[in-house]
Design an enzyme around this catalytic site. Sequence first.
Site, short mmCIF file in Angstrom:
data_model
loop_
_atom_site.label_atom_id
_atom_site.label_comp_id
_atom_site.label_asym_id
_atom_site.label_seq_id
_atom_site.Cartn_x
_atom_site.Cartn_y
_atom_site.Cartn_z
CB CYS A 27 17.15 30.75 67.39
SG CYS A 27 17.96 30.80 66.16
NE ARG B 173 23.77 25.31 62.31
CZ ARG B 173 23.49 26.31 63.03
NH1 ARG B 173 22.72 26.44 64.33
NH2 ARG B 173 24.00 27.76 62.72
P1 XMP Z 1 16.79 34.12 60.51
O1 XMP Z 1 16.34 34.78 61.82
O2 XMP Z 1 16.90 34.48 59.42
O3 XMP Z 1 17.73 33.16 61.03
O4 XMP Z 1 15.46 32.96 60.23
C1 XMP Z 1 18.54 32.19 60.34
C2 XMP Z 1 19.79 31.62 61.15
O5 XMP Z 1 19.27 30.97 62.44
C3 XMP Z 1 20.44 29.95 62.70
N1 XMP Z 1 19.59 28.75 63.03
C4 XMP Z 1 19.17 28.22 64.35
N2 XMP Z 1 19.80 28.87 65.50
N3 XMP Z 1 18.65 27.11 66.70
C5 XMP Z 1 19.37 28.21 66.72
O6 XMP Z 1 19.94 28.70 67.75
C6 XMP Z 1 18.33 26.41 65.47
O7 XMP Z 1 17.52 25.20 65.65
C7 XMP Z 1 18.65 27.08 64.21
N4 XMP Z 1 18.49 26.74 63.04
C8 XMP Z 1 19.04 27.88 62.34
C9 XMP Z 1 21.29 29.80 61.58
O8 XMP Z 1 22.53 30.60 62.02
C10 XMP Z 1 20.57 30.58 60.41
O9 XMP Z 1 21.41 30.93 59.53
#
Ligand code: XMP
Length: 496
Positions: free
Chosen positions: A322, A435
């Site tokens: 993120c 999204r």
């Molecule tokens: P982890 O830390 O487990 O997080 O890799 C997974 C979660 O990240 C979110 N997610 C995103 N958040 N930009 C964001 O701000 C993105 O591009 C993105 N892609 C995923 C999502 O909630 C996921 O479950």
Amino acid sequence: MAKLHPDLQNKEFWYKDITLIPNRLPDFERDRVDLTTYFTKRLKLKTPFVSSPMDTVTEGEMAILMALLGGIGVIHYNFLTIDEQIEEVEKVKRFEAGFVFNPVVLSPQNTVKDVYGVNDKYGFFSVPITEDGTLNSKLSGIVTHRDIRYRKDMETKLKEVMTPREKLIVAKKSETVDKNDLQAANGILRKNNLDTLIIIDIDNRVVALVADSDIRKNEQFPLATKDENKQLRTFIAAESRFKIAKERIGKGYDAGLNGVIIDASVVFKEQLEIAKYCKENFPNLEIVLGNVDSAEMVEKILKEGSEYCDALRVGIGPGAACITQQELGTGRAQASAVWDCAQEAKKLEPKYGFMPIIADGGIKIPDIIGQDVAKPGDITKALALGAQTVMMGSLLAGLDESPGEKEFDYEENRMVKKYRGMGSIEAMEKRGALRYGIEKMRIKIPEGKVIKVPYRGSGYDFIPELIAGVKQSLQKQGFKNIKELQEEADIRPLPK
Ligand code: XMP
């Protein structure tokens, strides 16, 4: 209620900023710890793990892994068509079942190659053969792996290799399916040493089948998350756009879906309309809304839609891929977000009922070779802060069961897999822009990045280790289950 140290009250903190103090004298072993929890209001899990709906994390294979080991997988929607996503749901539903309704059938005119095609798509070889290759015509025979394994000519017609109807032992619908008597079907299967038992109606048409491999799988995975028909459960993510989500959810429902995460990086109003539509049209589906990160947001959703929502997903910008917090200056430290949201949900429970919290993103474990900072016990911390389950992306993206190939990284001198945020330009270019609510906008601001995660091998080894780790953490603190942890954890700050 867990004790949050005064220095943490009203502060922003991450999992790495806190520790759980053991202050009991445990008198039991790790294996006595029970991690049973609720993913949604009605759906119990034996393992509090959820795989993220991301296109480098969860498709059918990951959803099967998660459900077999007691968690749940949420299949992403970054496919070019809705049908491609639904095929992944079908893979999960067909993987392990009691009665397999609507089984795949072929006709005597199909070829050996078509059976290999079925195996490639769904992972099995046993196919009933019907007169015209649909479930509307009479049963003609069956083809199993044994019938085709030594066939070199892929164009051989199935009528030449199948076991014909007159030699088949079948079961009657009236004696099995109509009575919902899986035991009776299993009995026939075992007594006759069959791989597959076909169940027919009085017109000799195929109604369902039961497979021996499924029975064995049932015995091998005692934690598995299954429905009444012994099929694995799975969820999908759907966009927060009414029209397209409606079509997606309808198709998913027909494929046997168990629930939907209405996905958006920050919850917004259209989600409530979609959730309401789902509850009115598909009351059996569990609906998850999100993401939220503050008590105020929790209160608003509960006030406006507690009856349409079965769980809340907490986390804005804490994930490994993120960049929302840096790019947009919004979001917050995940551990404090989980605490605040869980506290609010608990406070409002007498008014709106139980609302499970999913701690989404920011979970890490020590990576011996170095890339991830060591944050052991993040999962237990999230649970102690009030989450019923944790959703993970980066941690699972390195497994064999995630989409994509492993590769050797010469800079890091080790095997890695690609992991990308759904708000990364790369993912948005496929479909992910929905999204982030910007699919029609010309200027795209990325909210995610593409990274490499360490390759972690088979999830069938890794997830049991993770489960054991969480159990051990609870055992060290003297808690036998998540409820005790949430009621009595002693959460204190670590020096910066
Ligand atoms: P982890 O830390 O487990 O997080 O890799 C997974 C979660 O990240 C979110 N997610 C995103 N958040 N930009 C964001 O701000 C993105 O591009 C993105 N892609 C995923 C999502 O909630 C996921 O479950």
